[in-house]
Design a protein around this motif. Structure first.
Motif, short mmCIF file in Angstrom:
data_model
loop_
_atom_site.label_atom_id
_atom_site.label_comp_id
_atom_site.label_asym_id
_atom_site.label_seq_id
_atom_site.Cartn_x
_atom_site.Cartn_y
_atom_site.Cartn_z
N GLY A 46 0.78 -1.23 0.00
CA GLY A 46 0.00 0.00 0.00
C GLY A 46 0.81 1.27 0.00
N CYS A 47 2.14 1.16 0.02
CA CYS A 47 3.02 2.33 0.04
C CYS A 47 3.63 2.55 -1.35
N GLU A 48 3.70 3.79 -1.77
CA GLU A 48 4.24 4.10 -3.09
C GLU A 48 5.70 4.55 -2.99
N ASP A 49 6.45 4.25 -4.04
CA ASP A 49 7.86 4.63 -4.10
C ASP A 49 7.97 6.08 -4.56
N THR A 50 8.53 6.94 -3.72
CA THR A 50 8.61 8.36 -4.06
C THR A 50 9.44 8.62 -5.32
N TYR A 51 10.37 7.71 -5.62
CA TYR A 51 11.21 7.93 -6.79
C TYR A 51 10.45 7.78 -8.10
N SER A 52 9.26 7.22 -8.04
CA SER A 52 8.45 7.06 -9.25
C SER A 52 7.47 8.22 -9.44
N LEU A 53 7.53 9.22 -8.55
CA LEU A 53 6.50 10.26 -8.56
C LEU A 53 6.98 11.60 -9.14
N LYS A 54 8.07 11.61 -9.87
CA LYS A 54 8.45 12.83 -10.58
C LYS A 54 7.35 13.17 -11.58
N GLY A 55 7.00 14.45 -11.67
CA GLY A 55 5.92 14.85 -12.55
C GLY A 55 4.56 14.84 -11.90
N TRP A 56 4.51 14.55 -10.58
CA TRP A 56 3.26 14.57 -9.82
C TRP A 56 2.57 15.92 -10.05
N LYS A 57 1.36 15.88 -10.57
CA LYS A 57 0.69 17.12 -10.94
C LYS A 57 -0.64 17.30 -10.20
N GLN A 58 -1.20 18.49 -10.38
CA GLN A 58 -2.42 18.86 -9.69
C GLN A 58 -3.53 17.84 -9.96
N GLY A 59 -4.23 17.47 -8.88
CA GLY A 59 -5.34 16.53 -8.99
C GLY A 59 -4.96 15.10 -8.68
N GLU A 60 -3.67 14.78 -8.68
CA GLU A 60 -3.24 13.41 -8.42
C GLU A 60 -3.06 13.16 -6.92
N SER A 61 -3.40 11.94 -6.49
CA SER A 61 -3.24 11.54 -5.09
C SER A 61 -2.31 10.34 -5.01
#
Length: 203
Positions: A152-167
């Motif tokens: 249930g935990c996400e890898d922060t290294y895969s979250l480049k480009g995280w944009k408005q509206g995403e959770s």
């Protein structure tokens, strides 16, 4: 940002204790992991679903906070969802020195962040750097690099480009006494008062 974890994670092949283990019972337990004020914040009025400057929230209630992501501020909606508590056997599996971790078990805070406003992230997020766990009123000991593979935990290294509206659900692992009863997940902006979610310690 509260503290940068990237360099430590790259340098360590196994989980690393980021804070002295004496933090579980030492004299600085009212002080957050970022070195903020030792003053214990007063609980906010529970009638407020989203207090603006810290305070206690109910189960499922969210807070709003800003984080400097790179050189631009991003506003997040933050909700602590749960805390998973493990066993002493789980502590051993993390590669922590058993002599220093005797009587301690891992507690993993699952925190949902929703990007509400600001630019898309150019680097890995720092949003979760404000997350801490307290057990029976004392701050636990942060273990760096222990949450990436937890269910249930996400890898922060895969979250480049995280944009408005995403959770995304980001996690932090702390060591706490195995007999702890009451847990708190706290999140705060840099130099801000923490938002607090309370949970019962269940294994």
């Amino acid at each position: 940002m509260l503290y940068k974890k990237t360099a430590l994670r790259l340098a360590a092949p196994v989980a690393v204790l980021a804070l002295a283990l004496t933090a579980c019972g030492g004299g600085d337990d009212e002080k957050g992991s970022s070195g903020k004020s030792k003053d214990k914040p007063a609980a906010a009025d529970k009638a407020k679903a989203k207090p603006e400057s810290g305070g206690e929230l109910g189960t499922g209630e969210s807070a709003t906070g800003k984080v400097e992501e790179g050189d631009a501020p991003v506003t997040y909606e933050i909700t602590a969802q749960k805390v998973d508590v493990g066993t002493e056997a789980d502590t051993k599996k993390m590669g922590v020195d058993p002599k220093k971790a005797k009587g301690l078990v891992p507690a993993i805070a699952h925190v949902k962040f929703t990007h509400k406003s600001g630019a898309a992230l150019k680097e890995t997020p720092d949003a979760n750097d404000g997350t801490r766990i307290f057990a029976d009123g004392r701050r636990g000991t942060l273990v760096i690099g222990a949450s990436e593979d937890a269910p249930g935990c996400e890898d922060t290294y895969s979250l480049k480009g995280w944009k408005q509206g995403e959770s995304h659900v980001l996690c932090e692992t702390y060591l706490i006494p195995k007999d702890a009863k009451d847990l708190e997940v706290q999140w705060s902006e840099e130099d801000g008062e923490p938002f607090i979610w309370k949970f019962a310690a269940t294994k």
